[in-house]
Structure formats: structure tokens, C-alpha cells
Scaffold this active site. Structure first.
Site, mmCIF file in Angstrom:
data_model
loop_
_atom_site.group_PDB
_atom_site.id
_atom_site.type_symbol
_atom_site.label_atom_id
_atom_site.label_comp_id
_atom_site.label_asym_id
_atom_site.label_seq_id
_atom_site.Cartn_x
_atom_site.Cartn_y
_atom_site.Cartn_z
ATOM 1 N N SER A 1 0.826 -1.208 0.000
ATOM 2 C CA SER A 1 0.000 0.000 0.000
ATOM 3 C C SER A 1 0.856 1.251 0.000
ATOM 4 O O SER A 1 0.635 2.175 -0.784
ATOM 5 C CB SER A 1 -0.923 0.001 1.225
ATOM 6 O OG SER A 1 -1.776 -1.118 1.218
ATOM 7 N N LYS B 1 -0.304 -9.873 8.211
ATOM 8 C CA LYS B 1 -0.070 -8.485 8.614
ATOM 9 C C LYS B 1 -1.415 -7.890 8.998
ATOM 10 O O LYS B 1 -2.342 -7.836 8.179
ATOM 11 C CB LYS B 1 0.555 -7.665 7.488
ATOM 12 C CG LYS B 1 0.751 -6.190 7.862
ATOM 13 C CD LYS B 1 1.180 -5.335 6.674
ATOM 14 C CE LYS B 1 1.336 -3.878 7.104
ATOM 15 N NZ LYS B 1 1.638 -2.980 5.954
ATOM 16 N N ILE C 1 5.185 -4.699 10.392
ATOM 17 C CA ILE C 1 5.510 -4.090 9.101
ATOM 18 C C ILE C 1 4.991 -2.661 9.201
ATOM 19 O O ILE C 1 3.786 -2.431 9.124
ATOM 20 C CB ILE C 1 4.846 -4.833 7.932
ATOM 21 C CG1 ILE C 1 5.300 -6.295 7.901
ATOM 22 C CG2 ILE C 1 5.163 -4.149 6.603
ATOM 23 C CD1 ILE C 1 4.557 -7.166 6.896
#
Length: 342
Positions: free
Chosen positions: A58, A185, A238
Site C-alpha cells: 500500500s 499483517k 511491518i
């Protein structure tokens, strides 16, 4: 030495607990063409602090890039790591797309380009039809992971998936049923979900992974709850904030892990956690344009996001740069990197 996946890699690059950075993709200011030298240099900057790259996610504006551009970035990431001697540091690549068919295609292309692991977001364009269809959601990740030559991580980010928010039960079920899924995630920020999945992963009945280099990692999508989730068998995060303050986030992970063994270090871990958490909360509101602005302000490169994402106004730039949460983070980053001002 075991190959990673079955895509012909000759070097074992294990997926380890720790900090990963979703790398922004940098573009040339006039043309919006890929700026690979800047992207590569940024990957190297983070990697030297122990922060492994996730490209084409993203933050990397994957949905603004063609297949060919995604492949160029993956190849550049691998070369950037190899050029600084980090031959065993893995590259994670975002390979999510609209359909199952295209997601499989992008994942296979990523593996051929040198990605060691893929991370796949739930397809959200038809969220109205998919959100409550658990069999269809599970089939999506099952089909992708079984067709992938490299291990696949689930990316749960409701804000970028039409509001689809995978719960702990379905994520755990997919982990049990799909041995080529190597983790999740959680950019939903749900600490309870995180702890439930992390507990499930350590149970004796949890299915061994297809690839011994790729255990099932439970990773956050923000850094604001790293300490508590480390104490709940978590595996790291992350986090976009590692692009701006890699030394700080690496230090926070180090302290979090050390505090598990020496509780006297917990207060220092919580002090750094507080600084990072406040900065994460504040900076995340400015999204990709804000992160690129702050990187440029701090390191001299950054540039703009691809349109239609708009750059910050001058007032917004001033506000985020001067915000106490930003300055507290950068003060600590300078201290840890040895660049403190006298």
C-alpha cells in the site's frame, strides 16, 4: 542450503521475526516515471538498520503501478540488498490484485523477479458480495497460496479492502489449512485479534509450514502496540514509520525482545514505545503524501505520490513537520543514529 520456495533461489532467505518497512515507490517529479535509483537507495538505508523491505504494498502505491513496474521495483530491491552484501535479507512483494486469476499471475511474476515472499490483500472491489462470504474469502487465499511458488502472507487492511476485516477465526483456519501461508499483517490495529492468532500459532496442532524457511509470523501493521504484542508471542511489525525512523523502530524491537528476558528493561521499552506510538498515530493521518514529505524533509528525497493522491498543502506540511510527536521521534532517531545536534 535450502532454496526459498520452489522458484529456483539458491540462497536461503528465512522469514524472521522483526521489523519490516513497506517501502514507498519514488517517482520522477515531472513524468511520474519510476525513480529506481532513489527507491534502491532508500531500501539500502533501511536495510543497513536491519529493516527488511516490503515493496509493492500500500505504501508503495502498488495499485498505481503496472505489472511491469512492480517487477522493476522487485528486481531493484534485490539488487540494492545484494549490492550492500545483504544477500540473505529477504524481499517481500505485494502481489494483490482484483481477481484471483490476476493475483496468482502477479505472484508468479514476483517470484520470477526475485521476491522471496508475497503479501496479498483481500480483494475488496466487490466487498458487498465477499465480506460475509467466508468460503469465498478462504478460497481466494487458498487458491493463491497453492498456486504460488513462494510463501504467501495474508494482508488484513480493511480500509484498503472495501471494509473487509478478516477475523481471528478465519485467519487461523487459513493458517491451519494452507501450509504455504507464512503469516499475517494486521493493519486493522486489533490487539485482541493479534493475541488470539499468535496464541493459535504456537499450539501443537498448528500445521507445519510447507517451507521451513517460512514460519507463520503474526505481524502488526502499525508500531504503536509492538511492546505488548511481543509479550503475547508476537513476531514484530511491518510499519511505515520505519521509513522515517529506522534506528528508532529497530531499537524498539530490540528493547521489546530484551525485556522478555530482563524485565528491568521494560520501562525503557515503554518509553520508546510511547514516542513511536504517538508519532505513528499522528503521521499516519497524512498517509503516503505525508510520509514522502517527511522523508524528503529529513533525508533530501521523497517527492510526490502518483495522482490522484494529492500532495500536502503548505499549511499541512508545516503542521506535520512541526508537530511535537514528529519532532520527538526525529530527536530520538538523531540520537540513536549519532546525528544529534549539539
Amino acid at each position: 542450503m535450502a532454496a526459498n520456495g520452489v522458484n529456483g533461489h539458491k540462497i536461503s532467505r528465512p522469514l524472521k521475526p522483526g521489523i519490516y518497512a513497506p517501502i514507498p515507490t519514488f517517482f520522477k517529479p515531472d513524468s511520474e516515471d519510476l525513480d529506481l535509483p532513489t527507491t534502491s537507495a532508500h531500501i539500502a538505508r533501511c536495510a543497513k538498520c536491519g529493516i527488511a523491505p516490503l515493496v509493492g504494498g500500500s505504501m508503495g502505491e502498488a495499485h498505481h503501478m503496472s505489472h511491469a513496474e512492480r517487477i522493476e521495483v522487485i528486481k531493484a530491491a534485490r539488487k540494492a540488498l545484494d549490492d550492500i552484501g545483504l544477500h540473505t535479507m529477504p524481499v517481500i512483494a505485494g502481489t494483490g490484485a482484483g481477481s484471483t486469476r490476476e493475483t496468482i499471475q502477479v505472484t508468479q511474476e514476483a517470484a520470477e523477479a526475485g521476491a522471496d515472499y508475497a503479501i496479498v490483500i483481500t480483494s475488496g472491489y466487490f466487498a458487498g458480495a465477499l465480506a460475509n462470504n467466508r468460503p469465498a474469502l478462504k478460497a481466494f487465499f487458498k487458491d493463491v497460496s497453492e498456486s504460488s511458488p513462494i510463501p504467501v502472507m495474508i494482508y488484513n487492511f480493511p480500509a484498503a479492502a472495501g471494509g473487509i476485516d478478516l477475523d481471528s477465526d478465519i485467519i487461523t483456519e487459513m493458517g491451519l489449512e494452507c501450509p504455504n501461508i507464512c503469516g499475517v499483517k494486521l493493519t486493522c490495529g486489533n490487539v485482541g485479534k493479534y493475541t488470539r492468532i499468535a496464541d493459535a500459532v504456537v499450539q501443537p496442532n498448528f500445521t507445519p509450514r510447507k517451507n521451513p524457511d517460512a514460519p507463520f509470523l503474526v505481524l502488526g501493521g502499525f508500531v504503536d502496540f509492538l511492546v505488548p504484542t511481543t509479550f503475547a508471542n508476537g513476531h514484530g511489525t511491518i510499519t511505515g514509520l520505519a521509513n522515517l525512523a529506522p534506528n528508532t523502530i529497530a531499537k524498539l524491537w530490540e528493547l521489546s525482545c530484551a525485556a522478555l528476558k530482563d524485565i528491568s528493561l521494560l520501562q525503557e521499552a515503554l518509553r520508546v514505545q510511547g514516542i513511536a506510538a504517538r508519532a505513528d498515530f499522528t503521521i499516519a493521518k497524512t498517509a503516503i503524501p505525508g510520509m514522502k514529505f517527511l522523508i524528503e524533509k529529513e533525508y533530501g528525497y521523497g517527492g510526490l505520490a502518483r495522482k490522484p493522491l494529492a500532495s500536502l498543502t503548505d499549511a499541512e506540511k508545516k503542521a506535520i513537520w512541526e508537530h511535537p510527536h514528529t519532532q520527538d521521534l526525529l530527536r530520538l532517531e538523531h540520537e540513536l543514529s549519532g546525528k544529534s545536534k549539539a
